[in-house]
Design a protein around this motif. Structure first.
Motif, PDB file in Angstrom:
ATOM      1  N   PRO A  53     -52.063 -66.267 -12.683  1.00  0.00           N
ATOM      2  CA  PRO A  53     -51.605 -67.518 -12.071  1.00  0.00           C
ATOM      3  C   PRO A  53     -51.517 -68.646 -13.094  1.00  0.00           C
ATOM      4  CG  PRO A  53     -53.356 -66.513 -10.784  1.00  0.00           C
ATOM      5  CD  PRO A  53     -53.302 -65.772 -12.079  1.00  0.00           C
ATOM      6  N   HIS A  54     -50.581 -69.543 -12.924  1.00  0.00           N
ATOM      7  CA  HIS A  54     -50.401 -70.695 -13.810  1.00  0.00           C
ATOM      8  C   HIS A  54     -51.562 -71.661 -13.643  1.00  0.00           C
ATOM      9  CE1 HIS A  54     -48.616 -74.480 -15.286  1.00  0.00           C
ATOM     10  NE2 HIS A  54     -47.931 -73.683 -16.078  1.00  0.00           N
ATOM     11  N   ARG A  55     -52.271 -71.932 -14.763  1.00  0.00           N
ATOM     12  CA  ARG A  55     -53.476 -72.765 -14.662  1.00  0.00           C
ATOM     13  C   ARG A  55     -53.164 -74.170 -14.160  1.00  0.00           C
ATOM     14  NH1 ARG A  55     -58.428 -70.692 -16.668  1.00  0.00           N
ATOM     15  NH2 ARG A  55     -59.142 -72.760 -16.132  1.00  0.00           N
ATOM     16  N   GLY A  56     -52.010 -74.691 -14.563  1.00  0.00           N
ATOM     17  CA  GLY A  56     -51.651 -76.037 -14.103  1.00  0.00           C
ATOM     18  C   GLY A  56     -51.500 -76.092 -12.596  1.00  0.00           C
ATOM     19  N   ALA A  57     -50.854 -75.053 -12.037  1.00  0.00           N
ATOM     20  CA  ALA A  57     -50.686 -75.021 -10.589  1.00  0.00           C
ATOM     21  C   ALA A  57     -52.029 -74.861  -9.902  1.00  0.00           C
ATOM     22  CB  ALA A  57     -49.747 -73.874 -10.211  1.00  0.00           C
ATOM     23  N   GLN A  58     -52.893 -74.031 -10.480  1.00  0.00           N
ATOM     24  CA  GLN A  58     -54.234 -73.883  -9.906  1.00  0.00           C
ATOM     25  C   GLN A  58     -54.971 -75.216  -9.904  1.00  0.00           C
ATOM     26  OE1 GLN A  58     -55.781 -70.674 -12.429  1.00  0.00           O
ATOM     27  NE2 GLN A  58     -56.030 -69.473 -10.570  1.00  0.00           N
ATOM     28  N   SER A  59     -54.821 -75.968 -10.991  1.00  0.00           N
ATOM     29  CA  SER A  59     -55.508 -77.252 -11.091  1.00  0.00           C
ATOM     30  C   SER A  59     -55.022 -78.223 -10.033  1.00  0.00           C
ATOM     31  CB  SER A  59     -55.287 -77.847 -12.485  1.00  0.00           C
ATOM     32  OG  SER A  59     -55.877 -77.030 -13.471  1.00  0.00           O
ATOM     33  N   LEU A  60     -53.713 -78.216  -9.791  1.00  0.00           N
ATOM     34  CA  LEU A  60     -53.167 -79.109  -8.778  1.00  0.00           C
ATOM     35  C   LEU A  60     -53.737 -78.769  -7.399  1.00  0.00           C
ATOM     36  CD1 LEU A  60     -49.430 -79.330  -9.896  1.00  0.00           C
ATOM     37  CD2 LEU A  60     -51.137 -81.164  -9.968  1.00  0.00           C
ATOM     38  N   ARG A  61     -53.873 -77.485  -7.116  1.00  0.00           N
ATOM     39  CA  ARG A  61     -54.386 -77.088  -5.804  1.00  0.00           C
ATOM     40  C   ARG A  61     -55.874 -77.384  -5.672  1.00  0.00           C
ATOM     41  NH1 ARG A  61     -50.921 -72.648  -6.781  1.00  0.00           N
ATOM     42  NH2 ARG A  61     -52.668 -71.373  -7.504  1.00  0.00           N
ATOM     43  N   SER A  62     -56.624 -77.152  -6.762  1.00  0.00           N
ATOM     44  CA  SER A  62     -58.082 -77.299  -6.672  1.00  0.00           C
ATOM     45  C   SER A  62     -58.558 -78.721  -6.930  1.00  0.00           C
ATOM     46  CB  SER A  62     -58.754 -76.369  -7.682  1.00  0.00           C
ATOM     47  OG  SER A  62     -58.486 -76.804  -9.010  1.00  0.00           O
ATOM     48  N   GLY A  63     -57.701 -79.529  -7.572  1.00  0.00           N
ATOM     49  CA  GLY A  63     -58.119 -80.873  -7.954  1.00  0.00           C
ATOM     50  C   GLY A  63     -58.975 -80.903  -9.203  1.00  0.00           C
ATOM     51  N   ARG A  64     -59.128 -79.752  -9.885  1.00  0.00           N
ATOM     52  CA  ARG A  64     -59.912 -79.673 -11.105  1.00  0.00           C
ATOM     53  C   ARG A  64     -59.055 -79.158 -12.249  1.00  0.00           C
ATOM     54  NH1 ARG A  64     -65.206 -80.241 -10.976  1.00  0.00           N
ATOM     55  NH2 ARG A  64     -65.445 -79.039 -12.896  1.00  0.00           N
ATOM     56  N   SER A  65     -59.349 -79.663 -13.443  1.00  0.00           N
ATOM     57  CA  SER A  65     -58.611 -79.232 -14.628  1.00  0.00           C
ATOM     58  C   SER A  65     -59.442 -78.330 -15.533  1.00  0.00           C
ATOM     59  CB  SER A  65     -58.180 -80.454 -15.438  1.00  0.00           C
ATOM     60  OG  SER A  65     -59.317 -81.107 -15.985  1.00  0.00           O
ATOM     61  N   ASN A  66     -60.767 -78.309 -15.300  1.00  0.00           N
ATOM     62  CA  ASN A  66     -61.702 -77.595 -16.180  1.00  0.00           C
ATOM     63  C   ASN A  66     -61.627 -78.118 -17.614  1.00  0.00           C
ATOM     64  OD1 ASN A  66     -62.766 -75.882 -14.167  1.00  0.00           O
ATOM     65  ND2 ASN A  66     -60.977 -74.555 -14.325  1.00  0.00           N
ATOM     66  N   ASN A  67     -61.444 -79.412 -17.739  1.00  0.00           N
ATOM     67  CA  ASN A  67     -61.468 -80.089 -19.041  1.00  0.00           C
ATOM     68  C   ASN A  67     -62.375 -81.319 -18.950  1.00  0.00           C
ATOM     69  OD1 ASN A  67     -59.596 -78.468 -20.526  1.00  0.00           O
ATOM     70  ND2 ASN A  67     -57.929 -79.432 -19.397  1.00  0.00           N
ATOM     71  N   LEU A  68     -63.043 -81.618 -20.060  1.00  0.00           N
ATOM     72  CA  LEU A  68     -63.901 -82.801 -20.166  1.00  0.00           C
ATOM     73  C   LEU A  68     -63.391 -83.659 -21.318  1.00  0.00           C
ATOM     74  CD1 LEU A  68     -66.584 -84.374 -19.515  1.00  0.00           C
ATOM     75  CD2 LEU A  68     -67.669 -82.931 -21.251  1.00  0.00           C
ATOM     76  N   ALA A  69     -63.281 -84.955 -21.105  1.00  0.00           N
ATOM     77  CA  ALA A  69     -62.834 -85.870 -22.153  1.00  0.00           C
ATOM     78  C   ALA A  69     -64.029 -86.537 -22.822  1.00  0.00           C
ATOM     79  CB  ALA A  69     -61.914 -86.946 -21.581  1.00  0.00           C
ATOM     80  N   VAL A  70     -64.001 -86.598 -24.161  1.00  0.00           N
ATOM     81  CA  VAL A  70     -64.968 -87.362 -24.931  1.00  0.00           C
ATOM     82  C   VAL A  70     -64.203 -88.475 -25.635  1.00  0.00           C
ATOM     83  CG1 VAL A  70     -66.587 -87.363 -26.852  1.00  0.00           C
ATOM     84  CG2 VAL A  70     -66.541 -85.437 -25.270  1.00  0.00           C
ATOM     85  N   LEU A  71     -64.656 -89.700 -25.472  1.00  0.00           N
ATOM     86  CA  LEU A  71     -64.020 -90.850 -26.116  1.00  0.00           C
ATOM     87  C   LEU A  71     -64.923 -91.383 -27.206  1.00  0.00           C
ATOM     88  CD1 LEU A  71     -63.030 -91.047 -22.878  1.00  0.00           C
ATOM     89  CD2 LEU A  71     -61.675 -92.834 -23.947  1.00  0.00           C
ATOM     90  N   LEU A  72     -64.409 -91.396 -28.424  1.00  0.00           N
ATOM     91  CA  LEU A  72     -65.139 -91.896 -29.579  1.00  0.00           C
ATOM     92  C   LEU A  72     -64.701 -93.320 -29.878  1.00  0.00           C
ATOM     93  CD1 LEU A  72     -64.768 -88.829 -31.951  1.00  0.00           C
ATOM     94  CD2 LEU A  72     -66.811 -89.473 -30.677  1.00  0.00           C
ATOM     95  N   THR A  73     -65.647 -94.201 -30.124  1.00  0.00           N
ATOM     96  CA  THR A  73     -65.295 -95.569 -30.493  1.00  0.00           C
ATOM     97  C   THR A  73     -65.095 -95.631 -32.006  1.00  0.00           C
ATOM     98  OG1 THR A  73     -66.786 -96.209 -28.713  1.00  0.00           O
ATOM     99  CG2 THR A  73     -65.860 -97.977 -30.011  1.00  0.00           C
TER     100      THR A  73
END
Length: 342
Positions: A53-73
């Motif tokens: 299955p296409h992960r992007g489509a799965q993410s849209l259905r589940s509301g999750r991307s399985n990604n975490l963002a780290v922001l560096l100053t």
């Protein structure tokens, strides 16, 4: 099936002689179908070249991307150049591994495009490496409704904070360094987002926008006053970051003022300053005492008195707070006393 046509789940279902729902379950909820059905689905998928299955489509259905963002100053290269940033990111990555989550590193230069990146990022939450009070990117992250954890500060409604007690740690290490001192010099992190190099005597910590810088100055001031030193006369050299080159530059600029003690806000800055001191033929701690912060391996080899904290554990804790909703405990710290102090 022609090579340029995308194979769909319906194609696999037709080839396997099962329903589309059975194909979906075979990949996403295998406990819902029999071993025989799964075998038919995977055999048909292999024949047709279907990769799942296409992960992007799965993410849209589940509301999750399985990604975490780290922001560096900092600039993105800081993530690879600075030993403490690497420790922190290693802890974050370890938590991501536990939860099968990807890691996205975003810049934080507080311009409009960075705000857009934060708001539009396909991530499940955000971890901020310490930033300034009033950072619009922090506001943007909170506004998404996704979980946010900040290392070092600032405290912000809708976020979780992971940080040692910087003021208490700074006071503890400064009490050791300043014993018998008359002419201390502080090598400080940036005061605000402009990151200007400047020398200020006795700055008021409450005017500083970076919480880590502010809290460490609070501790240094408390120690100086406890030992009878006039804080208003203490020179504080603000730099552009926690880099070794900043410690070298600051020491070159201010060594002629003959400081007898240097309080550096990072081991990297202290090691840069230490190289200048030794190049001038001065003895540590005989001519000049020095302390750092973080307890790196190189600092230990140089005999540097420092504050030990685990940024790896803080990174892991921050990521677990975002990804799993785990509570964050106040991290531990302690002073490591070595030969660079009297």
């Amino acid at each position: 099936m022609t090579s340029h046509t995308r194979v769909t789940m319906a194609d696999v279902a037709a080839a396997a002689g099962v329903s589309v729902m059975s194909v979906s379950y075979a990949y996403g909820r295998p406990e819902r179908v029999s071993d025989e059905t799964r075998g038919k689905v995977f055999d048909a998928a292999e024949r047709l070249g279907y990769t799942g299955p296409h992960r992007g489509a799965q993410s849209l259905r589940s509301g999750r991307s399985n990604n975490l963002a780290v922001l560096l100053t900092e600039k993105l290269t800081y993530a690879f150049d600075d030993p403490q940033a690497r420790r922190f990111l290693s802890g974050v990555a370890d938590a991501c591994l536990d939860t099968d989550t990807g890691l996205v590193i975003l810049p934080n230069t507080r311009v409009a495009r960075d705000v857009d990146r934060v708001r539009d990022a396909a991530v499940d939450g955000y971890v901020f490496w310490t930033t300034v009070t009033g950072d619009p990117l922090l506001d943007a992250a909170v506004a998404t409704g996704r979980p946010v954890c900040v290392q070092g500060g600032p405290e912000h409604d809708g976020t979780t904070l992971v940080s040692i007690d910087d003021a208490a740690a700074a006071e503890a290490v400064a009490l050791i360094a300043l014993a018998g001192a008359a002419r201390p010099l502080v090598l400080a992190f940036p005061a605000d987002e402009h990151r200007e190099r400047r020398l200020v005597h006795g700055p008021d910590p409450e005017t500083i926008d970076f919480p880590v810088t502010r809290n460490r100055l609070r501790g240094y001031r408390a120690a100086a006053e406890a030992l009878g030193l006039d804080w208003s006369a203490v020179p504080v050299a603000f730099g552009t970051g926690s880099f070794r080159s900043e410690g070298t530059r600051a020491m070159q600029d201010h060594l002629d003022a003959l400081p007898d003690t240097v309080l550096a806000m990072s081991d990297e800055m202290a090691l840069g300053a230490l190289s200048v001191v030794r190049d001038r033929g001065l003895q540590v701690p005989g001519d000049l005492a020095m302390v750092g912060w973080d307890d790196t391996e190189e600092a230990a080899g140089a005999g540097l008195t420092t504050v030990a904290q685990s940024l790896y554990e803080q990174g892991r804790s921050a990521a677990r707070a975002v990804l799993a909703g785990e509570p964050v405990a106040t991290p531990e710290w302690h002073v490591v006393r070595r030969t660079s102090t009297r």
